[in-house]
Design a protein around this motif. Structure first.
Motif, PDB file in Angstrom:
ATOM      1  N   GLU A  14       0.951  -1.096   0.160  1.00 50.19           N
ATOM      2  CA  GLU A  14       0.054  -0.127  -0.115  1.00 50.19           C
ATOM      3  C   GLU A  14       0.777   1.157  -0.132  1.00 50.19           C
ATOM      4  OE1 GLU A  14      -0.300  -2.380   2.156  1.00 50.19           O
ATOM      5  OE2 GLU A  14      -2.341  -3.321   2.230  1.00 50.19           O
ATOM      6  N   ASP A  15       2.008   1.169   0.817  1.00 47.49           N
ATOM      7  CA  ASP A  15       2.953   2.308   0.743  1.00 47.49           C
ATOM      8  C   ASP A  15       3.386   2.539  -0.649  1.00 47.49           C
ATOM      9  OD1 ASP A  15       2.229   2.527   3.441  1.00 47.49           O
ATOM     10  OD2 ASP A  15       3.595   1.503   4.033  1.00 47.49           O
ATOM     11  N   LYS A  16       3.916   1.295  -0.993  1.00 47.50           N
ATOM     12  CA  LYS A  16       4.513   1.372  -2.476  1.00 47.50           C
ATOM     13  C   LYS A  16       3.480   2.178  -3.398  1.00 47.50           C
ATOM     14  CE  LYS A  16       7.434  -1.593  -5.153  1.00 47.50           C
ATOM     15  NZ  LYS A  16       7.956  -3.055  -5.366  1.00 47.50           N
ATOM     16  N   ILE A  17       2.415   1.602  -3.457  1.00 41.94           N
ATOM     17  CA  ILE A  17       1.708   2.247  -4.616  1.00 41.94           C
ATOM     18  C   ILE A  17       1.249   3.702  -4.327  1.00 41.94           C
ATOM     19  CG2 ILE A  17      -0.963   2.324  -4.874  1.00 41.94           C
ATOM     20  CD1 ILE A  17      -1.058  -0.613  -4.410  1.00 41.94           C
ATOM     21  N   LYS A  18       1.176   4.104  -3.018  1.00 40.18           N
ATOM     22  CA  LYS A  18       1.180   5.656  -2.596  1.00 40.18           C
ATOM     23  C   LYS A  18       2.380   6.417  -3.386  1.00 40.18           C
ATOM     24  CE  LYS A  18      -1.748   5.240   1.129  1.00 40.18           C
ATOM     25  NZ  LYS A  18      -1.558   5.475   2.800  1.00 40.18           N
ATOM     26  N   ARG A  19       3.630   6.017  -2.908  1.00 38.00           N
ATOM     27  CA  ARG A  19       4.786   6.413  -3.659  1.00 38.00           C
ATOM     28  C   ARG A  19       4.884   6.622  -5.083  1.00 38.00           C
ATOM     29  NH1 ARG A  19       7.182   3.268   0.208  1.00 38.00           N
ATOM     30  NH2 ARG A  19       8.024   1.906  -1.226  1.00 38.00           N
ATOM     31  N   TYR A  20       4.430   5.507  -5.527  1.00 34.83           N
ATOM     32  CA  TYR A  20       4.602   5.383  -7.259  1.00 34.83           C
ATOM     33  C   TYR A  20       3.509   6.211  -7.573  1.00 34.83           C
ATOM     34  CZ  TYR A  20       7.713   1.286  -7.403  1.00 34.83           C
ATOM     35  OH  TYR A  20       8.710   0.311  -7.693  1.00 34.83           O
ATOM     36  N   GLN A  21       2.370   6.486  -7.179  1.00 34.27           N
ATOM     37  CA  GLN A  21       1.286   7.033  -7.452  1.00 34.27           C
ATOM     38  C   GLN A  21       1.639   8.586  -7.582  1.00 34.27           C
ATOM     39  OE1 GLN A  21      -1.685   6.178  -9.116  1.00 34.27           O
ATOM     40  NE2 GLN A  21      -1.365   8.054  -9.936  1.00 34.27           N
ATOM     41  N   ALA A  22       2.267   8.899  -6.196  1.00 30.03           N
ATOM     42  CA  ALA A  22       2.780  10.508  -6.225  1.00 30.03           C
ATOM     43  C   ALA A  22       3.799  10.731  -7.236  1.00 30.03           C
ATOM     44  CB  ALA A  22       3.389  10.542  -4.635  1.00 30.03           C
ATOM     45  N   CYS A  23       4.700   9.788  -7.601  1.00 28.32           N
ATOM     46  CA  CYS A  23       5.656  10.169  -8.593  1.00 28.32           C
ATOM     47  C   CYS A  23       4.956  10.267  -9.984  1.00 28.32           C
ATOM     48  CB  CYS A  23       6.691   8.858  -8.667  1.00 28.32           C
ATOM     49  SG  CYS A  23       7.894   8.896  -9.812  1.00 28.32           S
ATOM     50  N   VAL A  24       4.299   9.173 -10.174  1.00 23.75           N
ATOM     51  CA  VAL A  24       3.536   9.484 -11.469  1.00 23.75           C
ATOM     52  C   VAL A  24       2.643  10.693 -11.831  1.00 23.75           C
ATOM     53  CG1 VAL A  24       1.635   8.479 -13.007  1.00 23.75           C
ATOM     54  CG2 VAL A  24       3.434   7.009 -11.902  1.00 23.75           C
ATOM     55  N   ASN A  25       2.003  10.972 -10.716  1.00 21.80           N
ATOM     56  CA  ASN A  25       1.166  12.322 -10.720  1.00 21.80           C
ATOM     57  C   ASN A  25       2.234  13.659 -10.856  1.00 21.80           C
ATOM     58  OD1 ASN A  25      -1.061  10.891 -10.282  1.00 21.80           O
ATOM     59  ND2 ASN A  25      -1.243  11.375  -8.084  1.00 21.80           N
ATOM     60  N   GLU A  26       3.275  13.430 -10.221  1.00 21.75           N
ATOM     61  CA  GLU A  26       4.105  14.622 -10.213  1.00 21.75           C
ATOM     62  C   GLU A  26       4.864  14.716 -11.675  1.00 21.75           C
ATOM     63  OE1 GLU A  26       6.261  17.912  -8.983  1.00 21.75           O
ATOM     64  OE2 GLU A  26       4.952  16.760  -7.738  1.00 21.75           O
ATOM     65  N   ASP A  28       3.313  13.555 -14.361  1.00 26.37           N
ATOM     66  CA  ASP A  28       2.385  13.900 -15.388  1.00 26.37           C
ATOM     67  C   ASP A  28       1.951  15.390 -15.464  1.00 26.37           C
ATOM     68  OD1 ASP A  28       1.788  11.171 -16.171  1.00 26.37           O
ATOM     69  OD2 ASP A  28       0.081  10.956 -14.664  1.00 26.37           O
ATOM     70  N   GLN A  29       2.053  16.063 -14.144  1.00 22.35           N
ATOM     71  CA  GLN A  29       1.850  17.500 -13.965  1.00 22.35           C
ATOM     72  C   GLN A  29       3.074  18.337 -14.920  1.00 22.35           C
ATOM     73  OE1 GLN A  29       1.681  18.572  -9.934  1.00 22.35           O
ATOM     74  NE2 GLN A  29      -0.333  17.628  -9.539  1.00 22.35           N
ATOM     75  N   LEU A  30       4.133  17.660 -14.765  1.00 19.94           N
ATOM     76  CA  LEU A  30       5.213  18.221 -15.947  1.00 19.94           C
ATOM     77  C   LEU A  30       5.253  17.769 -17.100  1.00 19.94           C
ATOM     78  CD1 LEU A  30       7.999  17.612 -12.998  1.00 19.94           C
ATOM     79  CD2 LEU A  30       6.891  19.794 -13.704  1.00 19.94           C
ATOM     80  N   ASN A  31       4.209  16.854 -17.559  1.00 22.90           N
ATOM     81  CA  ASN A  31       4.175  16.438 -19.001  1.00 22.90           C
ATOM     82  C   ASN A  31       5.498  15.780 -19.463  1.00 22.90           C
ATOM     83  OD1 ASN A  31       1.419  17.321 -19.538  1.00 22.90           O
ATOM     84  ND2 ASN A  31       2.353  19.250 -19.826  1.00 22.90           N
ATOM     85  N   PHE A  32       5.927  14.784 -18.377  1.00 24.69           N
ATOM     86  CA  PHE A  32       7.256  14.487 -18.554  1.00 24.69           C
ATOM     87  C   PHE A  32       6.997  12.921 -18.808  1.00 24.69           C
ATOM     88  CE2 PHE A  32      11.259  12.316 -17.331  1.00 24.69           C
ATOM     89  CZ  PHE A  32      12.250  12.920 -17.969  1.00 24.69           C
ATOM     90  N   VAL A  35      11.194   6.084 -20.286  1.00 25.55           N
ATOM     91  CA  VAL A  35      11.233   4.888 -19.986  1.00 25.55           C
ATOM     92  C   VAL A  35      11.302   4.236 -18.540  1.00 25.55           C
ATOM     93  CG1 VAL A  35      12.484   2.551 -20.372  1.00 25.55           C
ATOM     94  CG2 VAL A  35      12.727   4.322 -22.134  1.00 25.55           C
ATOM     95  N   TYR A  36      11.882   5.129 -17.568  1.00 23.86           N
ATOM     96  CA  TYR A  36      11.768   5.042 -16.370  1.00 23.86           C
ATOM     97  C   TYR A  36      10.269   5.030 -15.819  1.00 23.86           C
ATOM     98  CZ  TYR A  36      13.197   4.952 -11.397  1.00 23.86           C
ATOM     99  OH  TYR A  36      13.350   4.628 -10.180  1.00 23.86           O
ATOM    100  N   ILE A  37       9.808   6.245 -16.205  1.00 24.95           N
ATOM    101  CA  ILE A  37       8.394   6.647 -15.670  1.00 24.95           C
ATOM    102  C   ILE A  37       7.377   5.568 -16.329  1.00 24.95           C
ATOM    103  CG2 ILE A  37       6.587   8.430 -15.756  1.00 24.95           C
ATOM    104  CD1 ILE A  37       9.056   9.225 -14.164  1.00 24.95           C
TER     105      ILE A  37
END
Length: 57
Positions: A14-26, A28-32, A35-37
Motif C-alpha cells: 500500500e505504501d509503495k502504491i502511494k509512493r509510485y502514484q505520487a511520482c507518476v502524478n508529479e 504527469d503535471q510536468l508533462n514528462f 522509459v523509467y516513468i
C-alpha cells in the motif's frame, strides 16, 4: 543501492502504491515521460491489480 532496490524494499504494498502514484502524478503535471516513468507506471498498475486480487480472496 539503486533506486529500484530502494523502492522495492520499503514498506507495505500500500505504501509503495502511494509512493509510485505520487511520482507518476508529479511527472504527469510536468508533462514528462520516459522509459523509467513508464516502468514505474507499469509497476503501479501491477501492484494495484495484485492488491485487488488479494482483497477479493
Amino acid at each position: 543501492m539503486i533506486m529500484d532496490e530502494l523502492l522495492n524494499n520499503l514498506g507495505a504494498p500500500e505504501d509503495k502504491i502511494k509512493r509510485y502514484q505520487a511520482c507518476v502524478n508529479e511527472f504527469d503535471q510536468l508533462n514528462f515521460d520516459d522509459v523509467y516513468i513508464r516502468k514505474i507506471r507499469n509497476e503501479l498498475i501491477s501492484l494495484e491489480k495484485n492488491m485487488k486480487r488479494t482483497d477479493t480472496r
